[in-house]
Design an enzyme around this catalytic site. Structure first.
Site, PDB file in Angstrom:
ATOM      1  N   LYS A 184       0.871  -1.174   0.000  1.00 14.39           N
ATOM      2  CA  LYS A 184       0.000   0.000   0.000  1.00 14.39           C
ATOM      3  C   LYS A 184       0.903   1.217   0.000  1.00 14.39           C
ATOM      4  O   LYS A 184       1.646   1.462   0.945  1.00 14.39           O
ATOM      5  CB  LYS A 184      -0.912   0.032   1.217  1.00 14.39           C
ATOM      6  N   GLY A 241       5.542   3.644  10.806  1.00  9.94           N
ATOM      7  CA  GLY A 241       4.682   4.809  10.952  1.00  9.94           C
ATOM      8  C   GLY A 241       4.405   5.107  12.408  1.00  9.94           C
ATOM      9  O   GLY A 241       5.218   4.812  13.297  1.00  9.94           O
ATOM     10  N   SER A 242       3.237   5.670  12.680  1.00 10.76           N
ATOM     11  CA  SER A 242       2.893   6.107  14.022  1.00 10.76           C
ATOM     12  C   SER A 242       2.518   4.930  14.912  1.00 10.76           C
ATOM     13  O   SER A 242       2.145   3.853  14.441  1.00 10.76           O
ATOM     14  CB  SER A 242       1.714   7.080  13.966  1.00 10.76           C
ATOM     15  N   GLY A 245      -1.177   4.131  14.273  1.00 14.55           N
ATOM     16  CA  GLY A 245      -1.395   3.349  13.057  1.00 14.55           C
ATOM     17  C   GLY A 245      -0.931   1.912  13.203  1.00 14.55           C
ATOM     18  O   GLY A 245      -1.622   0.974  12.786  1.00 14.55           O
ATOM     19  N   GLY A 246       0.237   1.728  13.804  1.00 14.07           N
ATOM     20  CA  GLY A 246       0.764   0.383  13.976  1.00 14.07           C
ATOM     21  C   GLY A 246      -0.115  -0.478  14.867  1.00 14.07           C
ATOM     22  O   GLY A 246      -0.384  -1.640  14.567  1.00 14.07           O
ATOM     23  N   GLU A 265       7.191  -0.794  13.045  1.00 12.30           N
ATOM     24  CA  GLU A 265       8.115   0.154  13.666  1.00 12.30           C
ATOM     25  C   GLU A 265       7.316   1.420  13.938  1.00 12.30           C
ATOM     26  O   GLU A 265       6.747   1.998  13.014  1.00 12.30           O
ATOM     27  CB  GLU A 265       9.299   0.443  12.738  1.00 12.30           C
ATOM     28  N   CYS A 302      13.278   8.255  12.364  1.00 12.53           N
ATOM     29  CA  CYS A 302      12.814   7.496  13.522  1.00 12.53           C
ATOM     30  C   CYS A 302      13.904   7.358  14.572  1.00 12.53           C
ATOM     31  O   CYS A 302      13.629   6.986  15.715  1.00 12.53           O
ATOM     32  CB  CYS A 302      12.307   6.125  13.089  1.00 12.53           C
ATOM     33  N   GLU A 393       6.890  10.849  21.496  1.00  9.76           N
ATOM     34  CA  GLU A 393       7.728  11.234  20.373  1.00  9.76           C
ATOM     35  C   GLU A 393       7.163  12.462  19.684  1.00  9.76           C
ATOM     36  O   GLU A 393       5.960  12.546  19.419  1.00  9.76           O
ATOM     37  CB  GLU A 393       7.814  10.090  19.362  1.00  9.76           C
TER      38      GLU A 393
END
Length: 526
Positions: A184, A241-242, A245-246, A265, A302, A393
């Site tokens: 995606k 990503g965030s 989201g993860g 991650e 990151c 973060e």
């Protein structure tokens, strides 16, 4: 190569009809042609079904063919030339030199995994000879190899449009393992994604691979991603990503009829410990280099050093002043997207209003679009330990200095932080005793521990670990960078007394592939 705005499903180019998506130029604040057609659940179904049908054929092709496929992708990416660099530059606002370097990293990791595929040690071929005379029970003939888990869903990252995207580390490690991949694309670099996707599609065709080995989907919102993770053909997920989201993907994957692993991650603030001996020896140079690391890539790494931890002392105060001066000279720069810029500025405003937090320095304001101004904050160890919000973060060019009253307080801060991708020790020989006290904690907290370096920079190699305990990743046993990343998409199978004619080639007695194998407890090419 022309950008058409089409998805790539198997060998086909498909115009999505569910939405009209447009790439965005963050530096100029304008949309970019052409429009892209967003996919729907039917497109996910087609891509995943093709991947499922391709799996057995793809995983059983000769290792040499799989390696040539990865090398062909690398060649095709280079063949796109300046068109790729220019489009990525326009879609991200990143300097062309940075993008050229990232292209080199992407191509390099494709070639590294091609070499790994040929070498074959990742198969973990293991042979235990039968012991028919053993008492009280004989031992059967036992042979083991690792096989790929199945089709993998990969989500492109916002901050690395090449190295963590369509042909990035998740995709290449999955393809190297023998897994078809459905990607995606990230909405921040649609054109870049199509260009690289076509390079992969052409490499698959030129090497005679089954349709479905690779597909690329576009989609707005969450529908495409959710449908992809939920599809029964998908057996693992790679995500960068965030945290939000993860964890959403982890939740979907865990609730499937067949739960699957999500290698996400997500969040890391990468503590940076400055020990007294390092302050005495190289304070100014270290402060300047740290300011560079904080501001590098507009802080959109990151591994950005989000915490700077030191013991209170006159040299420490001089160091913090030098760091403040150096960061104050850094200019406001363009972030990847308007959303990322808005989130950064909102987070900075919240932190500046936090009780017990001091604003030490702000960078030079400019008139760029999607801006991010470097900012340095400070607080005490007690203030940090008392406020969980200070652990969050902030994605951008900022860091928080934490001053500790004594060694015990420094260790308490190390114990308090969540899981991290990295932890850094700036030290000299006189600091080794303090470092020994910190190391057991840092080993439990981080996937990579650096000495006298800066975390913003990840070498793609055999020994690299880009992972860590939650929330740095959803699975601390893995890495998303380096050749060990292939392990995420493999599982062991044991063959007991299987006739020789039916054994996989890596487990044949003659070892025609010349693999290093563990045979009766000894590593040998036999």
């Amino acid at each position: 190569m022309q950008i058409t705005g089409e998805m790539l499903i198997g060998a086909r180019a498909v115009r999505g009809s569910a939405a009209v998506l447009r790439a965005f130029d963050p530096a100029r604040g304008i949309e970019i042609e052409p429009p892209f057609g967003g996919g729907d659940r039917a497109d996910v179904e087609l891509a995943c079904s093709l991947a499922g049908k391709a799996f057995d054929a793809y995983r059983n092709i000769p290792l040499a063919t799989r390696a040539k496929f990865l090398e062909a992708i690398a060649d095709n990416i280079l063949e796109i030339g300046d068109v790729l660099i220019e489009r990525t530059h326009v879609e991200t606002g990143l300097p062309k030199a940075r993008i050229e370097g990232e292209r080199g990293r992407t191509v390099g990791q494709l070639r590294l995994f091609a070499a790994l595929v040929r070498e074959g040690r990742w198969l973990s071929a293991t042979l235990d000879s039968p012991l028919p005379e053993r008492k009280p029970l004989p031992r059967p003939d036992l042979r083991l190899q690792k096989i790929p888990v199945g089709p993998v869903a990969v989500f492109g990252a916002s901050n690395f449009p090449l190295a963590f995207s369509v042909a990035g580390g998740d995709t290449v490690s999955a393809l190297a393992a023998g897994c078809p991949v459905v990607v995606k694309a990230h909405g921040a670099h649609l054109g870049t994604s199509e260009l690289v996707g076509r390079a992969i599609q052409r490499a698959a065709s030129d090497n005679g691979l089954p349709e479905g080995v690779f597909s690329l989907l576009f989609g707005g919102g969450n529908e495409i991603g959710e449908a992809l993770v939920a599809h029964p053909a998908i057996k693992a997920v790679g995500f960068t990503g965030s945290r939000r989201g993860g964890l959403a993907l982890v939740d979907i994957a865990s609730k499937r009829r067949e739960p699957i692993p999500v290698f996400a991650e997500m969040s890391s603030i990468n503590p940076f410990f400055v020990l007294p001996g390092a302050l005495d020896k190289r304070s100014d140079a270290m402060a300047s280099a740290l300011a560079d690391s904080i501001a590098l890539g507009v802080g959109q790494f990151c591994t950005n050093p989000g915490l700077v931890i030191l013991l209170d002392s006159p040299p420490a105060r001089v160091f913090v002043e030098s760091l403040s001066v150096a960061l104050a000279k850094k200019e406001e720069q363009t972030m990847l997207t308007p959303g990322i810029s808005a989130a950064y500025r909102a987070a900075i405003e919240r932190r500046s209003k936090t009780s017990g937090v001091q604003d030490l320095a702000q960078g030079v304001q400019t008139d760029v679009s999607c801006p991010a101004r470097p900012v340095l904050f400070a607080t005490s160890a007690a203030g940090f330990l008392a406020n969980a919000e200070l652990e969050e973060e902030i994605f951008g060019p900022t860091s928080l200095v934490i001053t500790c009253a004594d060694i015990d307080e420094m260790i308490a801060v190390a114990e308090h932080v969540e899981g991290q991708l990295t932890a850094t020790l700036q030290l000299e020989p006189q600091d080794y005793e303090l470092a020994r006290r910190l190391l057991p904690t840092l080993e439990r907290k981080a996937g990579r521990i650096l000495a006298n370096g800066f975390p913003t920079g990840v070498e793609v190699s055999h020994a690299m670990v880009h992972g860590g305990p939650f929330p740095a990743t959803s699975d601390s046993r893995s890495t998303s960078v380096g050749t060990s990343a292939i392990e995420r998409f493999l599982r062991p199978v044991c063959y007991q007394d299987l006739p020789a004619a039916l054994l996989p080639e890596p487990l044949h007695d003659d070892n025609a592939l010349g693999l290093w194998r563990l045979r009766d407890g000894e590593f040998k090419r036999a």
